[in-house]
Design an enzyme around this catalytic site. Sequence first.
Site, short mmCIF file in Angstrom:
data_model
loop_
_atom_site.label_atom_id
_atom_site.label_comp_id
_atom_site.label_asym_id
_atom_site.label_seq_id
_atom_site.Cartn_x
_atom_site.Cartn_y
_atom_site.Cartn_z
N GLU A 150 21.19 -13.41 -0.89
CA GLU A 150 21.95 -14.08 -1.95
C GLU A 150 21.10 -14.35 -3.18
O GLU A 150 21.58 -14.23 -4.31
CB GLU A 150 22.54 -15.39 -1.42
CG GLU A 150 23.47 -16.10 -2.37
CD GLU A 150 24.81 -15.40 -2.56
OE1 GLU A 150 25.65 -15.93 -3.32
OE2 GLU A 150 25.03 -14.34 -1.94
N ASP A 198 29.42 -14.52 -14.51
CA ASP A 198 29.53 -13.08 -14.35
C ASP A 198 30.87 -12.47 -14.79
O ASP A 198 30.92 -11.58 -15.65
CB ASP A 198 29.23 -12.68 -12.90
CG ASP A 198 29.95 -13.56 -11.87
OD1 ASP A 198 30.72 -14.45 -12.27
OD2 ASP A 198 29.74 -13.34 -10.66
N GLU A 257 39.42 -19.10 -8.09
CA GLU A 257 39.46 -18.35 -6.84
C GLU A 257 40.89 -17.96 -6.47
O GLU A 257 41.15 -16.83 -6.04
CB GLU A 257 38.83 -19.16 -5.71
CG GLU A 257 37.34 -19.42 -5.86
CD GLU A 257 36.49 -18.18 -5.62
OE1 GLU A 257 37.05 -17.13 -5.25
OE2 GLU A 257 35.26 -18.27 -5.80
N GLU A 306 29.48 -6.49 -4.61
CA GLU A 306 29.07 -6.09 -5.97
C GLU A 306 28.16 -4.87 -5.98
O GLU A 306 28.28 -4.01 -6.87
CB GLU A 306 28.38 -7.28 -6.67
CG GLU A 306 29.33 -8.38 -7.10
CD GLU A 306 29.76 -9.29 -5.96
OE1 GLU A 306 30.71 -10.08 -6.14
OE2 GLU A 306 29.15 -9.21 -4.87
#
Length: 552
Positions: free
Chosen positions: A344, A251, A111, A365
Amino acid sequence: MGSRAAYDLFHFLRPLHVEALGGQKKTHERESAWDHDELKPLTKTFTDSLGELGNLKLEHLPQDYNGSALTLIESLSSLVILGNNTEFERAVLWLSESIRFDVDARINLFECNIRVLGGLVSAHILATDSANRLIKGHYKNQLLILAEDLGRRFLPAFDTPTGLPYAWINLKYGVMKKETTETSTSGCGSLILEMGALSRLTGDPRFEAAALRALRKLWSMRSSLNLFGTTLDVVTGEWIEHSSGIGAGVDSFYEYLFKAHILFGKEEYWRMFHTAYLAVQKYFRHGPWYHDADMRTGKATYWQLTSLQAFWPGLQVLVGDISAANSSHREFFNVWKKFGLLPERYLLDHQMIHPTEKYYPLRPEFAESTFYLYQATKDPWYLEVGESIIDSLCLYTKVEGGFASIRDVTTMQLEDHQHSFFLAETCKYLYLLFDDSFLVDENYIFTTEGHPLPVLSDWHERLPEAYIPTNWTSVKSGRQTRPASAMSLQVCPATTLNSGGHGGQKAESACHVLDARSDHRCFSDEECGVDATNCRRRSCSIPGYCGLWLLT
């Protein structure tokens, strides 16, 4: 609707955590809040949340941590794209004088890399480009100095027997005693863009070398089906969770394989991505959806749509797989329309929202893929999708102090949190959808956090033999000994394989290999291609027709 309406949504791009404390205050009063991490728009306060990112159990939170200007750093490139150079300059100069990373805070390496390091590297490049966005003489690589200091604090995380980095590291003290050795595939396989760019800018090869060593080790751990798990142990190099898909935990690993090839021109990254993409299409894809599967057997494990999966159509656009991208994107939009926002997690096998994951944290996204598909097709339908996204954001999430996350899309209950990625990505991609002037005559890739990095020939180890700007890939020379897919040739299927010579047949996806004859007749397996939908090789039947006769 046009760019005016898009701008109306983003006029607040001056750091919203400042607006929450009083946008009309004097400059020094506004700047006093810039060091905090994220906005709480309902109470018009802030949260210093860097140590909470990826920390689901909220363990080992820092006690005397007062923020690292997370939202401000994430907003820098968005300010440039909006053309707000005055605010960009003020923020850059303030950061260079006010932020230091010598803090006792345990942070998530992944992150912090994509958000902070990526934000600093991208902003440094924008601050030093030929447009002279900063007043000459005021900027002396301060952001790069900060980025290099942060990168050095990352390096102890890679000191493991496998070269795979710890997921957590203390910015002041390094890896703590009894630190967990569990990390995710994304956590150790999505570092190469930011750390590679840092090495190219500083001349220090350690950052790129550490990220590349980890990536190569991770690649060596793939199964015989070329699939990966979701979590692993960085000390033993053993998989912990063998089920995975294209969503959370994996991802950006796929995303960075291809984007690293674009940014650095290294064929190794292309070969990895090509192999991995075919495996995803073969074992995860079910029509327009992608389920999870066991990396060892390829058998489906979870039939679910997650909001993080919505990046995939955007990646497929870069590959040139427009048809497949459009198919999946439309299904995501159908779910968006059903609830007004994208939950989600949506259970495909039960056609219902997951009972404990009904939230929408302003994720980017779906907007990202909408932007890419419009850029590739110029189909105005994608502008209508963008309008729908903006309308939903304004209707359900906009409050006086900013934009609030949604706790439950079935009730639209608000949550007092505006994640930094909302300004870094969601707003940016929606703005670019309606006004892409920032990209005119430029060639950028965007990191998984939406930070633009320029594609520079100086960063390529070797230049491609031929260059196709439409999808940033190279064409291999020499005659192919047997039919090849668009991915093998590194071309967009619409521009090359559909030019004739196959009796009117058209390539339908990036992995599609056309049969030798338009009537699909054959005498041997060599005359049969690869199926467009699941990327499985077709075979010649006893009656002499190509098809998926053999189940493998």
